[in-house]
Design an enzyme around this catalytic site. Structure first.
Site, PDB file in Angstrom:
ATOM      1  N   CYS A   2     -20.352  -0.363 124.527  1.00 37.97           N
ATOM      2  CA  CYS A   2     -21.370  -0.043 123.747  1.00 37.97           C
ATOM      3  C   CYS A   2     -21.078   0.418 122.521  1.00 37.97           C
ATOM      4  CB  CYS A   2     -22.291   1.079 124.837  1.00 37.97           C
ATOM      5  SG  CYS A   2     -22.299   0.770 126.605  1.00 37.97           S
ATOM      6  N   ARG A  27     -21.133  -5.421 119.233  1.00 42.67           N
ATOM      7  CA  ARG A  27     -20.506  -4.901 120.368  1.00 42.67           C
ATOM      8  C   ARG A  27     -21.269  -5.077 121.666  1.00 42.67           C
ATOM      9  NH1 ARG A  27     -16.586  -0.752 119.211  1.00 42.67           N
ATOM     10  NH2 ARG A  27     -16.671   0.206 121.104  1.00 42.67           N
ATOM     11  N   TRP A  75     -24.184  -2.034 126.286  1.00 44.04           N
ATOM     12  CA  TRP A  75     -23.830  -3.162 126.930  1.00 44.04           C
ATOM     13  C   TRP A  75     -23.556  -2.870 128.328  1.00 44.04           C
ATOM     14  CZ3 TRP A  75     -22.885  -8.324 126.679  1.00 44.04           C
ATOM     15  CH2 TRP A  75     -21.960  -9.013 127.832  1.00 44.04           C
ATOM     16  N   ASN A  99     -20.272   5.524 126.175  1.00 43.69           N
ATOM     17  CA  ASN A  99     -19.600   4.311 125.946  1.00 43.69           C
ATOM     18  C   ASN A  99     -18.634   4.382 127.026  1.00 43.69           C
ATOM     19  OD1 ASN A  99     -18.586   1.895 125.725  1.00 43.69           O
ATOM     20  ND2 ASN A  99     -17.620   2.371 123.671  1.00 43.69           N
ATOM     21  N   GLY A 100     -18.477   3.628 127.923  1.00 43.50           N
ATOM     22  CA  GLY A 100     -17.273   3.694 129.033  1.00 43.50           C
ATOM     23  C   GLY A 100     -17.784   3.610 130.464  1.00 43.50           C
ATOM     24  N   GLU A 483      -7.916 -25.710 131.996  1.00 49.41           N
ATOM     25  CA  GLU A 483      -8.446 -24.647 131.459  1.00 49.41           C
ATOM     26  C   GLU A 483      -7.959 -24.716 129.728  1.00 49.41           C
ATOM     27  OE1 GLU A 483     -11.049 -22.877 130.925  1.00 49.41           O
ATOM     28  OE2 GLU A 483     -10.617 -21.416 129.499  1.00 49.41           O
ATOM     29  N   LYS A 487      -9.706 -25.350 126.088  1.00 50.58           N
ATOM     30  CA  LYS A 487      -9.791 -24.367 125.004  1.00 50.58           C
ATOM     31  C   LYS A 487      -9.300 -25.143 123.801  1.00 50.58           C
ATOM     32  CE  LYS A 487     -10.881 -21.718 126.903  1.00 50.58           C
ATOM     33  NZ  LYS A 487     -12.080 -21.814 127.352  1.00 50.58           N
ATOM     34  N   GLU A 490     -12.214 -27.656 122.730  1.00 48.82           N
ATOM     35  CA  GLU A 490     -13.562 -27.320 122.173  1.00 48.82           C
ATOM     36  C   GLU A 490     -13.612 -26.463 120.884  1.00 48.82           C
ATOM     37  OE1 GLU A 490     -15.570 -23.933 124.451  1.00 48.82           O
ATOM     38  OE2 GLU A 490     -13.461 -23.534 125.421  1.00 48.82           O
ATOM     39  N   HIS A 506      -0.482 -42.647 138.083  1.00 50.82           N
ATOM     40  CA  HIS A 506      -1.723 -43.652 138.575  1.00 50.82           C
ATOM     41  C   HIS A 506      -2.506 -43.852 137.559  1.00 50.82           C
ATOM     42  CE1 HIS A 506      -0.545 -42.740 142.709  1.00 50.82           C
ATOM     43  NE2 HIS A 506      -0.508 -41.424 142.476  1.00 50.82           N
ATOM     44  N   LYS A 603     -22.590 -20.170 123.110  1.00 52.11           N
ATOM     45  CA  LYS A 603     -21.782 -19.273 123.787  1.00 52.11           C
ATOM     46  C   LYS A 603     -22.417 -19.359 125.210  1.00 52.11           C
ATOM     47  CE  LYS A 603     -18.962 -16.408 125.038  1.00 52.11           C
ATOM     48  NZ  LYS A 603     -17.849 -17.001 125.485  1.00 52.11           N
TER      49      LYS A 603
HETATM   50  C1  AGP Z   1     -15.721 -22.187 127.576  1.00 45.91           C
HETATM   51  O1  AGP Z   1     -14.592 -21.759 126.638  1.00 45.91           O
HETATM   52  C2  AGP Z   1     -16.985 -22.546 127.134  1.00 45.91           C
HETATM   53  N1  AGP Z   1     -17.478 -21.770 126.218  1.00 45.91           N
HETATM   54  C3  AGP Z   1     -17.933 -22.905 128.091  1.00 45.91           C
HETATM   55  O2  AGP Z   1     -17.233 -24.095 129.147  1.00 45.91           O
HETATM   56  C4  AGP Z   1     -18.270 -21.928 129.191  1.00 45.91           C
HETATM   57  O3  AGP Z   1     -17.223 -21.603 130.098  1.00 45.91           O
HETATM   58  C5  AGP Z   1     -19.324 -22.508 129.915  1.00 45.91           C
HETATM   59  O4  AGP Z   1     -20.455 -22.951 129.438  1.00 45.91           O
HETATM   60  C6  AGP Z   1     -20.117 -21.486 131.183  1.00 45.91           C
HETATM   61  O5  AGP Z   1     -20.621 -20.473 130.744  1.00 45.91           O
HETATM   62  P1  AGP Z   1     -20.778 -19.158 131.500  1.00 45.91           P
HETATM   63  O6  AGP Z   1     -19.563 -18.670 132.191  1.00 45.91           O
HETATM   64  O7  AGP Z   1     -21.336 -18.106 130.510  1.00 45.91           O
HETATM   65  O8  AGP Z   1     -21.755 -19.630 132.627  1.00 45.91           O
END
Ligand code: AGP
Length: 608
Positions: A2, A27, A75, A99-100, A483, A487, A490, A506, A603
């Site tokens: 927060c 934050r 938050w 905050n905490g 993963e 990373k 994207e 394969h 996001k």
């Molecule tokens: C991950 O780096 C991406 N930003 C994206 O794949 C994300 O994980 C996905 O949209 C799921 O988001 P969420 O965890 O908020 O549901």
């Protein structure tokens, strides 16, 4: 995480509080509030759910010329975002912002029978605890705060004011930052210096275990044991963006590097390494219900999906007779999938708002299957609609690319699996190694980040000119490779894809040529030799391999190797993922792309 602000001086307190909260909005904000006092101690308390702009609307009809006040942007960690749960919290004559996380708030609350609780928050308990010492007049405000904090377990950054003395603010910190801005006839308080920029360049950074009594012209600091502390005034950084990123160039690097702390918050109060057990209160399943589970459906998108895949590999290692299906939400929601009796669904989402994941949750609930959220954003839609859940508490994840949430979601799901195994009577000797490695993770993550960052940055420069990449792993390192590839893909726009090592022959092996570089995850263990054979297949085709391994005597003739600690065996792929997070970051920086807001992405994908 927060944001806290405070003001005492010769200017309008409301103005600084609002401008300071806006600086701290990064934050995390799901609600906000301010309280100011006039010279007679008359309080004006304003709180609003949502963004600061909602608070400003209330302020427009409640303007005051007060010269002291405190404020907070929330938050949520305990209690969903709402006006009632927003800070400041009042108890008697005092107002408090926090905050905490107060870990022992439930036990403390049981003894605070004098206070009529209005919120679900741990912070209101702290306010009531301070009042329980202050209200009787036996203690001054600063001493009442000290008495209260001596009973508290957890983390806090707080500011407290009293109607009985509208000229002083008491602040304290343990685990959550707090900075005191020293101005001319005014003193300003904030969670970080970004709120102070433009008001003063002189700041005192409070240390853990310190309490300060602040007025417009004085700052008196002492420890909880009443030892005086001499205030060290420092020059503050005036680059706002730099401060909000904690001095890092991008939020992504900040969030990668704060994983030791975010993991600690995820594990807090949930892991007993000595006993080799875990305890999750949130899922809300009885021992009998846990014992009966025969099937897990794990649902997520993107990184959340990868976290589920990886956790699924681990859970089946130590939980008997359980089948696990990890699915992509956007596919699963349209399948006519049958979920067998005695199933539980894990709904994984950092934002708690992803449309496809939410739609799956609703479909699964229609089948009467218990749903458990593995979510970061408290009070988010998914968090509110699941039957139970485990918050990962990693704080706001600002960068579009998810990093700290992945690590904590994956571990949180493994801990849920451990609670199933415990209920099913799996031998402690089987579970203890998992629990003990989980308990070590924050420290090992910290050491790894410190030891490999410069090396990965150097290696990344060699791969920045590639436009294609193959990530490879086996077993738990395969979802880690997925993963890692996401990373890189994207944020650097490199066409990166992951394959199980065993799948190479394969088809994917046909891809290997100079257009590609390969990232090979090679954890020690019984599959290591098989993976080595696969690496040799790639080398034989001229592959440009970056190996990530915890094997001491690694001697394959690959182009580059990043060695990680051998301290963890089970969760070595989690540590390898840190290297891949840093690789994606530094390749993207080398390419000059927007690290935190990559093109075409958002996001939180609240659309289908
Ligand atoms: C991950 O780096 C991406 N930003 C994206 O794949 C994300 O994980 C996905 O949209 C799921 O988001 P969420 O965890 O908020 O549901």
């Amino acid at each position: 995480m927060c944001g806290i602000v405070g003001y005492v001086g010769n200017k309008n307190a409301q103005d600084f509080l609002i401008s300071g909260l806006k600086r701290l909005e990064y934050r995390g904000y799901d609600s906000a509030g301010i309280v100011t006092l006039d010279d007679a101690g008359e309080a004006t308390l304003l709180r609003a759910k949502g963004k600061i702009v909602n608070l400003e609307e209330k302020l427009a009809e409640n303007k005051r010329e007060d010269k002291i006040g405190i404020g907070h942007t929330r938050w949520a960690t305990h209690g969903e975002p709402s006006e009632t749960n927003a800070h400041p919290h009042q108890a008697g004559d005092i107002y408090l912002v926090h905050n905490g996380i107060i870990e022992n708030y439930k036990e403390l609350k049981e003894h605070l029978t004098e206070h009529e609780f209005k919120s679900q928050t741990d912070s209101e308990v702290l306010a009531a605890l301070v009042e329980s010492f202050y209200g009787g007049g036996e203690y001054s405000l600063v001493d009442a705060v000290v008495q209260a904090l001596k009973l508290v377990k957890g983390t806090y950054g707080i500011a407290v004011i009293s109607r009985l003395n509208p000229h002083e603010i008491v602040v304290a910190r343990s685990g959550s930052p707090l900075v005191i801005g020293v101005g001319h006839d005014e003193t300003l308080i904030a969670s970080d210096a970004s709120a102070l920029v433009g008001h003063t360049k002189q700041a005192i950074y409070l240390n853990d275990g310190e309490v300060a009594l602040v007025t417009s012209h004085s700052v008196e600091i002492k420890t909880l044991n009443a030892e005086p502390v001499s205030a060290k005034v420092e020059e503050i950084e005036t680059n706002l963006a730099a401060i909000q990123k904690g001095g890092y160039e991008h939020f992504l690097l900040k969030e990668i590097m704060e994983q030791p702390e975010s993991l600690r918050e995820t594990l807090r109060g949930r892991v007993n390494a000595t006993e080799g057990t875990v305890r999750l209160g949130g899922p809300g399943l009885t021992e009998a219900q846990l014992r009966k589970i025969k099937h897990l459906v794990i649902v997520g998108c993107g990184t959340a999906y990868h976290a589920g895949l990886m956790a699924g590999y681990y859970i089946e290692q130590f939980t008997p007779e359980i089948t696990i299906e990890t699915v992509i939400a956007s596919e699963y929601r349209y399948r006519n999938a049958y979920i067998p009796k005695d199933s539980v669904a894990l709904i994984v989402s950092q934002s708690g708002e992803t449309a496809d994941t939410l739609a799956c949750l609703r479909e699964i609930k229609k089948q009467g299957v218990p749903t458990i959220g593995i979510v970061n954003a408290i009070g988010s839609t998914i968090a509110r609609e699941v039957d139970g859940g485990t918050y990962v508490h990693v704080g706001p994840e600002i960068s579009v690319a998810s990093t700290k949430a992945f690590t904590s979601q994956m571990i949180a799901m493994v801990m849920f699996g451990l609670t199933i195994a415990q209920a099913k009577g799996v031998k402690p000797s089987v579970l203890r190694p998992y629990v003990q490695e989980i308990a070590k993770l924050p420290e090992v993550v910290k050491e790894t980040l410190a030891s490999v960052s410069a090396e990965v940055r150097e290696v990344a420069a060699k791969y920045a000119e590639y436009d294609h990449a193959i990530y490879l792993g086996r077993d738990t390192a395969y979802p880690a490779a997925m993963e890692g590839a996401l990373k890189l893909k994207e944020i650097s726009y490199v066409d990166a894809n992951a394959y199980a090592f065993g799948e190479l022959k394969h088809g994917p092996l046909a891809l290997v040529d100079d257009r590609f570089f390969e990232v090979a995850l090679l954890p020690s263990g019984e599959l290591y030799d098989k993976a080595v054979s696969n690496v040799q297949e790639v080398l034989a085709r001229g592959g440009h391999i970056l190996a990530i391994t915890n094997v001491d005597r690694f001697d394959l003739p690959v182009e580059n190797v990043v060695k990680i600690t051998t301290e963890l065996k089970i969760f070595a792929p989690v540590i390898m993922n840190l290297v891949m997070q840093l690789l994606a970051y530094y390749v993207t920086v080398a390419k000059g792309y927007n690290v935190d807001q990559p093109r075409n992405l958002a996001k939180s994908v609240t659309v289908e």
